[in-house]
Write an enzyme that holds these catalytic residues in place. Sequence first.
Site, short mmCIF file in Angstrom:
data_model
loop_
_atom_site.label_atom_id
_atom_site.label_comp_id
_atom_site.label_asym_id
_atom_site.label_seq_id
_atom_site.Cartn_x
_atom_site.Cartn_y
_atom_site.Cartn_z
N GLU A 1 15.30 -3.13 4.12
CA GLU A 1 16.13 -3.97 3.47
C GLU A 1 17.42 -4.31 4.53
O GLU A 1 18.17 -5.34 4.23
CB GLU A 1 16.65 -3.64 2.15
CG GLU A 1 17.55 -2.39 2.22
CD GLU A 1 17.54 -2.03 0.70
OE1 GLU A 1 17.44 -2.56 -0.16
OE2 GLU A 1 18.19 -0.80 0.71
N ASP B 1 17.89 0.82 8.74
CA ASP B 1 17.89 2.04 8.18
C ASP B 1 17.03 3.00 8.96
O ASP B 1 16.21 3.78 8.42
CB ASP B 1 17.55 1.98 6.96
CG ASP B 1 18.43 3.10 6.04
OD1 ASP B 1 18.98 4.02 6.67
OD2 ASP B 1 18.02 3.15 4.72
N ASP C 1 11.77 1.22 4.20
CA ASP C 1 13.01 0.52 3.94
C ASP C 1 13.54 -0.33 5.01
O ASP C 1 14.01 -0.06 5.79
CB ASP C 1 13.76 1.93 3.86
CG ASP C 1 13.72 2.50 2.54
OD1 ASP C 1 12.88 2.21 1.51
OD2 ASP C 1 14.31 3.66 2.30
N ASP D 1 0.77 -1.09 0.14
CA ASP D 1 -0.04 0.07 0.06
C ASP D 1 0.82 1.19 0.13
O ASP D 1 1.83 1.25 0.67
CB ASP D 1 -0.83 -0.04 1.18
CG ASP D 1 -1.84 -1.01 1.26
OD1 ASP D 1 -2.02 -1.88 0.33
OD2 ASP D 1 -2.73 -1.05 2.25
N ASN E 1 13.26 7.94 6.47
CA ASN E 1 12.62 6.73 6.01
C ASN E 1 11.44 6.41 6.69
O ASN E 1 10.68 5.52 6.92
CB ASN E 1 13.24 5.61 6.30
CG ASN E 1 14.63 5.30 5.23
OD1 ASN E 1 14.40 5.82 4.28
ND2 ASN E 1 15.51 4.63 5.74
#
Length: 363
Positions: free
Chosen positions: A253, A233, A251, A122, A238
């Site tokens: 990752e 992060d 974010d 979303d 972010n």
Amino acid sequence: MATAPRPRTSTRAPEELGRRLEAWLGRHLPGARVTDISVPGSNGMSSETLLLAVDHPDAPVRSCALRLAADPAAYTVFPTYDMARQYRVMSLVARHTDVPVPTVRWLEEDPEPLGAPFFVMDRAEGRVPPDVMPYTYEGNWLHSATDAERARLQEASVSVLARLHDRFPAEEAAFLLPEGTGSPLRRHVEAQRAYYAWVVRGLARSPLIERAFDRLDALWPADEGPAVLCWGDARIGNIVYDGFEPAAVLDWEMAAYAPREVDLGWTVYLHRFFQDLTVSFGQTGLPDFLRREDIESRYAELTGHTPRAMEFHTLYAALRHAIVMLRIAYRQAYFGEVELPADPDGLILHHASLAAMVDGTYW
């Protein structure tokens, strides 16, 4: 910073991605159309984000964001992109905590449809503190806010970390532990050593980064503390804010199973990175915002956990950021955007502050 060329963030054409995504989406929602395709101005240089709308009466959501692994042929910032891992982390955070994360809708691990694995989530509405030019510079919504409004945003952002670390069941994050032996912190640092070795393979090594690794060994905490789910992060750039309250945490990752201070050090240092650069270009910045002592004390109040070994962890954050900066600089050289200097340390934008941390003179 004001005149350096902005590194390219993608080698892909959004319109072509949209056409291919529409073909893929037809398998899930026959007849669906993908419209209003755009690339956000904050798109990073790692995984790529594409904003779009899905036109179909049975679509679970209309406004979406596509998170796509970096093009493996485009001199990627990181050696691997595990989209299933990100998808799983975001799903688990939504299940176990009240930290606001976008609902993830579809995961595609086959690279054939778009050229790389991806997931669709979303779209979060709101505003994000800018990186370019940084929010510490004059002329953006956060810099123009009142002290009280920034204090609200700081309080809410520290609360995100506190709630994530406290409420997410730590054992559910153990799958993020890197291979190897030793404690979660040892493995985390060793993974960064491996990343650095990948960055400089066949290229000039950074004496400063290697000094920083040596300094980490000297500062290694006697008590590392328990491992939790770390966002990775962890910075306000972010977070999508509704007013001054977090509406979506993005974010994931770099998510990790590591001590809490890995996130706290990153939060502290990434603000210092922008603040130091702003001051070096003759502006005041936001010296009373996201101060290390304020973050540490408020986090301790919220969690009962007093942050430990923060000199180690802020240095570690600056070191990790330096490796990323070095890779981005080598990527710019690969694309002909910059020329490489004789001293590779000059490619690290924050080399002066990292050197001061290594020498013990920064704080």
